[in-house]
Scaffold this active site. Structure first.
Site, PDB file in Angstrom:
ATOM      1  N   GLU A  63       2.615 -28.651  17.824  1.00 31.36           N
ATOM      2  CA  GLU A  63       1.758 -28.181  16.720  1.00 31.36           C
ATOM      3  C   GLU A  63       0.520 -27.429  17.204  1.00 31.36           C
ATOM      4  OE1 GLU A  63       0.425 -31.266  14.010  1.00 31.36           O
ATOM      5  OE2 GLU A  63      -1.127 -29.993  13.143  1.00 31.36           O
ATOM      6  N   ASP A  76       0.763 -33.814  15.255  1.00 31.21           N
ATOM      7  CA  ASP A  76      -0.170 -34.897  14.975  1.00 31.21           C
ATOM      8  C   ASP A  76       0.535 -35.951  14.122  1.00 31.21           C
ATOM      9  OD1 ASP A  76      -2.304 -33.726  16.305  1.00 31.21           O
ATOM     10  OD2 ASP A  76      -3.153 -32.806  14.507  1.00 31.21           O
ATOM     11  N   TYR A 116       0.825  -1.213   0.000  1.00 34.58           N
ATOM     12  CA  TYR A 116       0.000   0.000   0.000  1.00 34.58           C
ATOM     13  C   TYR A 116       0.857   1.260   0.000  1.00 34.58           C
ATOM     14  CZ  TYR A 116      -4.509  -2.339   0.762  1.00 34.58           C
ATOM     15  OH  TYR A 116      -5.650  -3.072   0.614  1.00 34.58           O
TER      16      TYR A 116
END
Lengths: 385, 385
Positions: free
Chosen positions: B205, B257, B111
């Protein structure tokens, strides 16, 4: 003219977290079930109904609230027995958690209670989509947050500013943690605020904008607490906002992108959501105000060059409305947006077909948002209801 | 047998962040361009090429690295001129940021540099997808992180444990912040660690699991630092892990996991990613080890009842492999998974068609993960390479 300054107000409620309340309710309900069984009666639970039909907007409190329709769940009913068993399992689990002072996530609560019923091939729970609704049922039935039952929500968000936080044995000032800030935990019931040296809390949608304000020393110069939601506000953050407003008297000012998603974030902080209507009086803060981004900001600050197009099909085009347009039309019907200020912004968004991001203010200069945009709007009271 | 304990090692590198390095490089490149122009030559940049063709796995350092293919960008070339202009714009912007000690997000950088070129209808940048690659080009060209150029990454993740952090004027212990922990900022270049009282860092995680370990007082009992990534590790967290390992000698152990997404998170922390190959030596930590979840855990700890099915179609079925199966097959080909331990786990996942989550350990008991699973595996060295 003296500078109009937002000031901390007189606290409206005093909250003290008492685990015995939950234990007492569990005990009462379980005792009733036991008495029914002893008396040869078919034991049951009365659970407030979920869904839109049992939800209304209460004009007086300005909150989405739950109605008083009940649904009765019997043990001796083939259609109810499984859920009845699950309800008792989760109640026993919650009792263990609260008694031991431990917390579990929704996912852990599911895994912890999943087992095969001895002598059968039937599992107590097949999927988390079976255990989550039972926990919601208990929230509705007891009128407590699942956090009070020691089931924690996903955490997201951080805060930065001159307040002292007491969490267990630790006590620290949330403006002395470098550029990082304090990560808001999933459960904030036990948090205390021994010292608050800010005039208001500014709730900020994006981490990038919160970090901009921290770098520009906005919290210090404007005496503000920054609460970064990092997208939709988590339950922990919404509860923190509610507590800071009602218990500590901090005015809440929300700063999001100027688009239907940002306005929805504001709406959820302010009024609660339909899903969690039964928790509005603990999670929502109807007195919140909105500082931006608005459609009027685009013209006022000359940001035409850094707008983005709305996504989806406008209502007057074939196949429309979809996407952002559809969402804006929905928001125009929210009871709390029934005022000319909000209708004007939503109408302008439809008309111009654009959105404007917080970070687009960087087009003026990096410090513009912290040194001009926010102080000007906040101190002039240029806020939407 | 004495308890085998993971210990802090001797530091391998000393990093000191020096903004003058970046300023000097900007200056040299700009000066060369100016001299070319004065000499009537066509100015150019030499930028290391992106893409798979310029990426390789370096067996010696065990890192994904960038090759030495260059692409030359000329000013006086219709196909290059726009990018040449954009490169100079961003260089000027970075110079301003670093000189003033300010930081900008990628979005702000876009921007801030978007404007219409006077006298034309041409915008300097049309979209962030034009400015991001220029910033990457500068990272490659200068061999620095964009964080060193004061362009900050998205932040996500928090840490908890007995280390003292110095960030600017603030100094605090990351085990004294209640249950919240310290939110890791987007840029960690300036962070210092005056005191480290832990033996290793456990990278986790999910926030729910990190919070479980904090509640169980695992960091204190096991002398460990918890780093919660909250999904894929952000650049800030990866850089923090790298610095803690190489500068402070902390062994890194990763806990995700047991599924292809979790193993990918590990892989990115360990080796870096193909996209950011040119940054591997600053972001990756090849010496990381993996504690779980593994397929062998399912049998060893009797978790058969709380596995989930893999998503997608297996390789031997019509239309397969897709989804999780496809991802596992890809991971089997990663150079750093070419060892029998990892091949075994990946083969078992394919064979059984299941995944196992960290939180499934709650099926044993809430404290099981903190008091048995992790201490047992870590202290016995039962870790994957």
């Amino acid at each position: 003219m003296p500078k109009r300054k937002i000031q901390r107000e007189r606290p409206k409620e005093k909250f003290s977290y008492d685990p015995r309340k939950v234990l007492k309710m569990l005990d009462e309900h379980a005792r009733r079930i036991l008495e029914d069984i002893k008396a040869g009666k078919n034991p049951h639970f009365d659970i407030p109904m979920r869904g839109l039909s049992n939800v209304y907007f209460d004009e007086k409190s300005r909150l989405i609230k739950m109605g008083d329709k009940l649904s009765r769940r019997y043990f001796l009913n083939v259609a109810h027995a499984r859920k009845f068993m699950q309800t008792l399992l989760i109640m026993a689990y919650v009792k263990r958690l609260v008694s031991e002072g431990k917390h579990a996530s929704l996912r852990e609560a599911y895994y912890a209670n999943k087992h095969t019923i001895p002598g059968t091939r039937e599992n107590t729970f097949e999927d988390q989509s079976e255990s989550d609704p039972i926990i919601e049922d208990l929230e509705r039935m007891f009128g407590v947050l699942r956090e009070e039952m020691h089931i924690t929500a996903d955490r997201r968000g951080y805060i930065y500013g001159d307040i002292v936080i007491r969490d267990g044995e630790d006590e620290f000032n949330a403006s002395r943690l470098g550029s990082g800030g304090w990560a808001v935990p999933g459960t904030v019931e036990h948090i205390q605020f021994p010292e608050i040296n800010v005039d208001y809390a500014l709730v900020v949608e994006t981490a990038a904008m919160a970090d901009r304000l921290i770098e520009e020393k906005f919290p210090k110069r404007e005496n503000a607490l920054i609460i970064a939601t990092q997208g939709q506000a988590s339950r922990g953050v919404r509860r923190l906002i509610h507590r800071l407003h009602y218990e500590e008297g901090l005015p809440i000012i929300v700063f999001t992108d100027g688009d239907p998603y940002g306005w929805y974030i504001y709406s959820t902080i302010k009024q609660g959501s339909i899903n969690l209507a039964y928790l509005s009086d603990k999670l929502a803060t109807p007195e919140s105000k909105f500082v931006g981004m608005t459609m009027d900001d685009i013209k006022k600050y000359g940001l035409e060059n850094v707008t983005e197009k709305l996504k989806g099909i406008p209502p007057n085009k074939k196949g429309g409305p979809t996407g952002d347009y559809k969402r804006i039309l929905e928001e125009m019907n929210y009871p709390w947006f029934q005022n000319k200020e909000w209708q004007r912004q939503l109408q302008l968004a439809l008309k111009w077909g654009v959105r404007i991001e917080q970070q687009a203010l960087a087009n003026k200069s990096l410090e513009f948002v912290a040194k001009e945009y926010l102080p000007e709007k906040i101190n002039n009271g240029d806020l939407l209801p």
